[in-house]
Design a protein around this motif. Structure first.
Motif, PDB file in Angstrom:
ATOM      1  N   SER A 170       0.877  -1.404   0.111  1.00  0.00           N
ATOM      2  CA  SER A 170       0.106   0.133   0.105  1.00  0.00           C
ATOM      3  C   SER A 170       0.797   1.349  -0.043  1.00  0.00           C
ATOM      4  O   SER A 170       0.568   2.318  -0.788  1.00  0.00           O
ATOM      5  CB  SER A 170      -0.700   0.082   1.144  1.00  0.00           C
ATOM      6  OG  SER A 170      -1.733  -0.985   1.085  1.00  0.00           O
ATOM      7  N   PHE A 171       2.032   1.257   0.834  1.00  0.00           N
ATOM      8  CA  PHE A 171       3.033   2.404   0.827  1.00  0.00           C
ATOM      9  C   PHE A 171       3.524   2.676  -0.542  1.00  0.00           C
ATOM     10  O   PHE A 171       3.699   3.876  -0.986  1.00  0.00           O
ATOM     11  CB  PHE A 171       3.867   2.118   2.019  1.00  0.00           C
ATOM     12  CG  PHE A 171       4.855   3.507   2.216  1.00  0.00           C
ATOM     13  CD1 PHE A 171       4.261   4.555   2.722  1.00  0.00           C
ATOM     14  CD2 PHE A 171       6.192   3.317   1.699  1.00  0.00           C
ATOM     15  CE1 PHE A 171       5.424   5.581   2.830  1.00  0.00           C
ATOM     16  CE2 PHE A 171       6.888   4.352   1.996  1.00  0.00           C
ATOM     17  CZ  PHE A 171       6.628   5.513   2.412  1.00  0.00           C
ATOM     18  N   THR A 172       3.865   1.548  -1.212  1.00  0.00           N
ATOM     19  CA  THR A 172       4.540   1.467  -2.434  1.00  0.00           C
ATOM     20  C   THR A 172       3.820   2.128  -3.280  1.00  0.00           C
ATOM     21  O   THR A 172       3.970   2.863  -4.330  1.00  0.00           O
ATOM     22  CB  THR A 172       5.087   0.407  -2.811  1.00  0.00           C
ATOM     23  OG1 THR A 172       6.013  -0.344  -1.806  1.00  0.00           O
ATOM     24  CG2 THR A 172       6.064   0.215  -3.948  1.00  0.00           C
ATOM     25  N   ASP A 173       2.412   1.718  -3.383  1.00  0.00           N
ATOM     26  CA  ASP A 173       1.291   2.156  -4.394  1.00  0.00           C
ATOM     27  C   ASP A 173       1.323   3.511  -4.195  1.00  0.00           C
ATOM     28  O   ASP A 173       1.133   4.326  -5.233  1.00  0.00           O
ATOM     29  CB  ASP A 173      -0.146   1.618  -4.263  1.00  0.00           C
ATOM     30  CG  ASP A 173       0.093   0.150  -4.711  1.00  0.00           C
ATOM     31  OD1 ASP A 173       1.047  -0.177  -5.505  1.00  0.00           O
ATOM     32  OD2 ASP A 173      -0.985  -0.673  -4.326  1.00  0.00           O
TER      33      ASP A 173
ATOM     34  N   LEU B 272      11.291   3.527 -11.593  1.00  0.00           N
ATOM     35  CA  LEU B 272      11.899   2.353 -11.808  1.00  0.00           C
ATOM     36  C   LEU B 272      12.015   1.584 -10.114  1.00  0.00           C
ATOM     37  O   LEU B 272      11.858   0.499 -10.204  1.00  0.00           O
ATOM     38  CB  LEU B 272      13.285   2.482 -12.392  1.00  0.00           C
ATOM     39  CG  LEU B 272      13.360   2.850 -13.780  1.00  0.00           C
ATOM     40  CD1 LEU B 272      15.001   3.108 -14.127  1.00  0.00           C
ATOM     41  CD2 LEU B 272      13.003   1.517 -14.673  1.00  0.00           C
ATOM     42  N   PHE B 273      12.538   2.563  -9.424  1.00  0.00           N
ATOM     43  CA  PHE B 273      12.722   2.005  -8.040  1.00  0.00           C
ATOM     44  C   PHE B 273      11.337   1.436  -7.483  1.00  0.00           C
ATOM     45  O   PHE B 273      11.361   0.088  -6.999  1.00  0.00           O
ATOM     46  CB  PHE B 273      13.098   3.080  -7.165  1.00  0.00           C
ATOM     47  CG  PHE B 273      13.181   2.743  -5.650  1.00  0.00           C
ATOM     48  CD1 PHE B 273      14.416   1.828  -4.909  1.00  0.00           C
ATOM     49  CD2 PHE B 273      12.167   3.062  -4.617  1.00  0.00           C
ATOM     50  CE1 PHE B 273      14.296   1.430  -3.884  1.00  0.00           C
ATOM     51  CE2 PHE B 273      12.274   2.815  -3.246  1.00  0.00           C
ATOM     52  CZ  PHE B 273      13.292   1.879  -3.005  1.00  0.00           C
ATOM     53  N   PHE B 274      10.345   2.039  -7.430  1.00  0.00           N
ATOM     54  CA  PHE B 274       8.886   1.622  -7.022  1.00  0.00           C
ATOM     55  C   PHE B 274       8.367   0.612  -7.823  1.00  0.00           C
ATOM     56  O   PHE B 274       7.678  -0.477  -7.099  1.00  0.00           O
ATOM     57  CB  PHE B 274       8.067   2.940  -6.749  1.00  0.00           C
ATOM     58  CG  PHE B 274       8.560   3.739  -5.603  1.00  0.00           C
ATOM     59  CD1 PHE B 274       8.425   3.199  -4.467  1.00  0.00           C
ATOM     60  CD2 PHE B 274       8.530   5.023  -5.960  1.00  0.00           C
ATOM     61  CE1 PHE B 274       8.909   4.197  -3.164  1.00  0.00           C
ATOM     62  CE2 PHE B 274       9.136   5.994  -4.989  1.00  0.00           C
ATOM     63  CZ  PHE B 274       9.191   5.370  -3.616  1.00  0.00           C
ATOM     64  N   CYS B 275       8.544   0.457  -9.039  1.00  0.00           N
ATOM     65  CA  CYS B 275       7.926  -0.513  -9.941  1.00  0.00           C
ATOM     66  C   CYS B 275       8.722  -1.632  -9.568  1.00  0.00           C
ATOM     67  O   CYS B 275       8.191  -2.788  -9.636  1.00  0.00           O
ATOM     68  CB  CYS B 275       8.018  -0.215 -11.533  1.00  0.00           C
ATOM     69  SG  CYS B 275       6.770   0.840 -12.168  1.00  0.00           S
ATOM     70  N   ALA B 276      10.067  -1.793  -9.497  1.00  0.00           N
ATOM     71  CA  ALA B 276      10.821  -2.894  -9.130  1.00  0.00           C
ATOM     72  C   ALA B 276      10.491  -3.403  -7.781  1.00  0.00           C
ATOM     73  O   ALA B 276      10.418  -4.585  -7.575  1.00  0.00           O
ATOM     74  CB  ALA B 276      12.409  -2.739  -9.187  1.00  0.00           C
ATOM     75  N   PHE B 277      10.244  -2.549  -6.915  1.00  0.00           N
ATOM     76  CA  PHE B 277      10.012  -3.064  -5.371  1.00  0.00           C
ATOM     77  C   PHE B 277       8.624  -3.735  -5.518  1.00  0.00           C
ATOM     78  O   PHE B 277       8.512  -4.677  -4.849  1.00  0.00           O
ATOM     79  CB  PHE B 277       9.979  -1.709  -4.486  1.00  0.00           C
ATOM     80  CG  PHE B 277       9.875  -2.233  -2.977  1.00  0.00           C
ATOM     81  CD1 PHE B 277      10.697  -2.847  -2.328  1.00  0.00           C
ATOM     82  CD2 PHE B 277       8.822  -1.852  -2.267  1.00  0.00           C
ATOM     83  CE1 PHE B 277      10.425  -3.410  -1.140  1.00  0.00           C
ATOM     84  CE2 PHE B 277       8.458  -1.997  -1.068  1.00  0.00           C
ATOM     85  CZ  PHE B 277       9.350  -2.903  -0.643  1.00  0.00           C
TER      86      PHE B 277
END
Length: 277
Positions: A35-38, A73-78
């Protein structure tokens, strides 16, 4: 409205997990990070798009493009790796229930999160540093509200062969490994369910939400890839790419709140604690 729904929906899920001790389990620990990443992933693009609409300036600077690209890139990969970790958690819970608390202990869950963050950070830094090695012939101002690596490569004067090879090589690992893990996990889960048919209802309730989110995430990515191949303009490609980091993030909270009984109960408790204005 999409941005508000995304932020508020994911904040409610995050708050429900944090505030309810009954949800302090590995599955909901990973869900809170999702949720935080979204929220973070949507924030990398939508605010810039809103600023462009208000100022009627449909461009982004090179510095802004590089920064936006790094965080996307960071959040998509995570998120991609996190979905694989969540599938592994469901695999252990269903296929090895007696050893679940031993395997998925707090230290191991924290280690999984740390490794996922480090892997995502290295990926984003690698691509960003490779872009800095490119040379550009003109004043860099990209006529889009969303910046992609492909757009930077088109305006570069130097060769981008190594960058393209790096993109496909890293993407095959970052996407292929978690996706293979998800397929393997659910293959084993289905095999276990077939051996014990009476457990199918419980398995559906615990895995249905995650499987729906996975299908939405990779289904949207596949649709964006096809649209990029068929789109006649880079602007249409950019719009399709934004959908990939907007639509799944907006729908994920609704999927979990509608399909998960524990989340429903915790959200109800959270709303009851919230003072009315």
């Amino acid at each position: 409205m999409v941005y508000l729904l995304t932020v508020l929906g994911n904040l409610f899920i995050f708050g429900a997990v944090i505030s309810d001790p009954h949800l302090h389990t590995p599955m909901y620990f990973f869900l809170s990070h999702l949720s935080f990443t979204d929220i973070c992933l949507s924030t990398t693009t939508i605010p810039k798009m809103l600023v462009n609409i208000l100022t009627k300036n449909q461009t982004i600077t090179f510095t802004g493009c590089l920064s936006q690209n790094f965080f996307v890139l960071f959040f998509c990969a995570f998120e991609n790796i996190l979905l694989g970790v969540m599938a592994y958690d469901r695999y252990v819970a269903i296929c090895s229930p007696l050893r679940y608390t031993v395997i998925m202990n707090p230290c191991f869950c924290g280690l999984l999160m740390l490794l996922s963050l480090l892997a995502s950070l290295m990926l984003a830094l690698l691509h960003s540093l490779m872009i800095l090695h490119l040379s550009f012939c003109a004043d860099l101002e990209i006529p889009q509200f969303f910046c992609e690596l492909a757009q930077l490569f088109k305006i570069a004067c130097s060769s981008t062969l190594i960058n393209n090879i790096l993109i496909y090589s890293v993407a095959s690992i970052v996407v292929g490994v978690p996706l293979s893990g998800i397929i393997f996990s659910y293959t084993q889960i289905v095999s276990s369910v077939l051996r014990i048919p009476s457990s199918s209802g419980k398995v559906f309730s615990t895995c249905g939400s995650h499987l729906s989110v996975v299908s939405l995430f990779y289904g949207t990515a596949f649709g964006v890839y096809l649209s990029a191949l068929c789109a006649p303009s880079s602007r249409q490609t950019a719009v399709a790419s934004v959908m990939y980091i907007v639509v799944p993030q907006m729908l994920n909270p609704f999927i979990y709140s509608l399909r998960n009984k524990d989340i429903k109960v915790s959200l109800r408790k959270l709303f009851d604690k919230t003072p009315s204005l």
